[in-house]
Design an enzyme around this catalytic site. Structure first.
Site, PDB file in Angstrom:
ATOM      1  CG  ASP A 131     -45.565   0.944  -7.327  1.00  0.00           C
ATOM      2  OD1 ASP A 131     -45.846  -0.268  -7.264  1.00  0.00           O
ATOM      3  OD2 ASP A 131     -46.323   1.840  -6.915  1.00  0.00           O
ATOM      4  CB  SER A 132     -43.241  -4.294  -6.420  1.00  0.00           C
ATOM      5  OG  SER A 132     -43.003  -4.650  -7.771  1.00  0.00           O
TER       6      SER A 132
ATOM      7  CG  ASP B 240     -47.127  -0.055 -10.933  1.00  0.00           C
ATOM      8  OD1 ASP B 240     -48.254   0.452 -11.043  1.00  0.00           O
ATOM      9  OD2 ASP B 240     -46.862  -0.965 -10.125  1.00  0.00           O
TER      10      ASP B 240
ATOM     11  CE  LYS C 108     -49.911  -2.174 -11.382  1.00  0.00           C
ATOM     12  NZ  LYS C 108     -50.282  -1.482 -10.107  1.00  0.00           N
TER      13      LYS C 108
ATOM     14  CD  GLU D 152     -51.373   1.194  -6.051  1.00  0.00           C
ATOM     15  OE1 GLU D 152     -50.319   0.557  -6.083  1.00  0.00           O
ATOM     16  OE2 GLU D 152     -51.801   1.747  -5.008  1.00  0.00           O
TER      17      GLU D 152
ATOM     18  CD  GLU E 222     -51.529  -6.196  -4.236  1.00  0.00           C
ATOM     19  OE1 GLU E 222     -50.644  -6.407  -3.387  1.00  0.00           O
ATOM     20  OE2 GLU E 222     -51.435  -5.309  -5.106  1.00  0.00           O
TER      21      GLU E 222
END
Length: 262
Positions: free
Chosen positions: A42-43, A81, A110, A112, A179
């Site tokens: 999602d970056s 993501d 993925k 968070e 991270e």
């Protein structure tokens, strides 16, 4: 690359190399370079869409780019993501949205967070959807942290992160991204878990590393985190090429006879 092979690399002591990709062209290039894990991150909200953070990225955005990447790869493991609000609201919504990633061609997702998402991880893995966790500086919580800041620097934070990592493994996660955490903490987590850790700003002791493609290639220079190492400077090359093109068109040098049809 498969999920079992991914996990086996840790036991064999072989480093895992992960790179982000957002389109078919770069996905093919990354795979040709021998990179066998592609993260559709999602970056893209920052490096592709030009936003200040990842919070505005939608499921539709992620599914579109996942289809592009998955359709262009032959052997690489593609991980999608899960964007903000695609899994936080409920377990049911998390399962539904994760399933859409697999329908788009990803082999895993993925997400968070630690303790608050453990029930999501357990539900997804129960239904056969592989999950990669993400701890430390989680970009979707940027406002809570007050910016992009290193996490786990004090004893309490470090212990909490380790407990979250153990909980994610117990829930069925096949790997955990760490991270922006101190290298000694990342080493502690890596040695504790039986599943691989993937570092980004977490020092050299993780089982693998991930970098954003545009950072790695020197294309994105709006800001450069300490953990980024550019392995090329393609923005400089692109600027030079574009300026030469502009100059040759203005001077009548392009197109020449060799670029013209007869």
């Amino acid at each position: 690359m498969t999920i079992p092979e991914f996990k086996r690399r840790k036991r064999e002591g072989k480093k895992l190399i992960v790179v982000t990709a957002y389109d078919a062209l770069f996905a093919r290039i990354v795979e040709q370079a021998g990179i066998d894990v592609l993260l559709v991150g999602d970056s893209l909200g920052v490096v592709v869409q030009g936003n200040k953070n990842t919070l505005s990225v939608t499921m539709e955005d992620m599914l579109y780019h996942t289809k592009l990447v998955a359709g262009a790869t032959q052997q690489a493991l593609v991980i999608g993501d899960m964007p903000f609000l695609s899994y936080q609201v409920s377990v049911e919504e998390a399962v539904r949205n994760a399933g859409r990633f697999l329908q788009a061609g990803a082999a895993a997702v993925k997400l968070e967070g630690g303790a608050p998402v453990v029930d999501r991880v357990a539900a997804l893995t129960k239904f056969g959807i592989p999950v990669m966790g993400h701890l430390g500086m989680t970009p979707q919580s940027v406002h809570q942290y007050g910016g992009y800041k290193v996490q786990g620097k004090d004893r309490h934070g470090a212990d909490a992160l380790l407990e979250d990592a153990k909980a994610l493994e117990a829930a069925g996660a096949f790997a955990v991204v760490l991270e922006a955490v101190p290298a000694d903490l990342a080493r502690r987590v890596t040695e504790t878990l039986t599943i691989p850790t993937i570092g980004i700003g977490a020092g050299p002791y993780c089982d693998g590393q991930v970098l954003v493609l545009y950072d790695l290639l020197g294309l994105f220079d709006e800001f450069t985190p300490k953990f980024v190492k550019p392995y090329a400077h393609l923005k400089v090359d692109a600027l030079q090429a574009l300026r030469r093109y502009k100059e040759e068109v203005e001077q009548g040098k392009f197109p020449s006879d060799s670029e013209s049809y007869h």
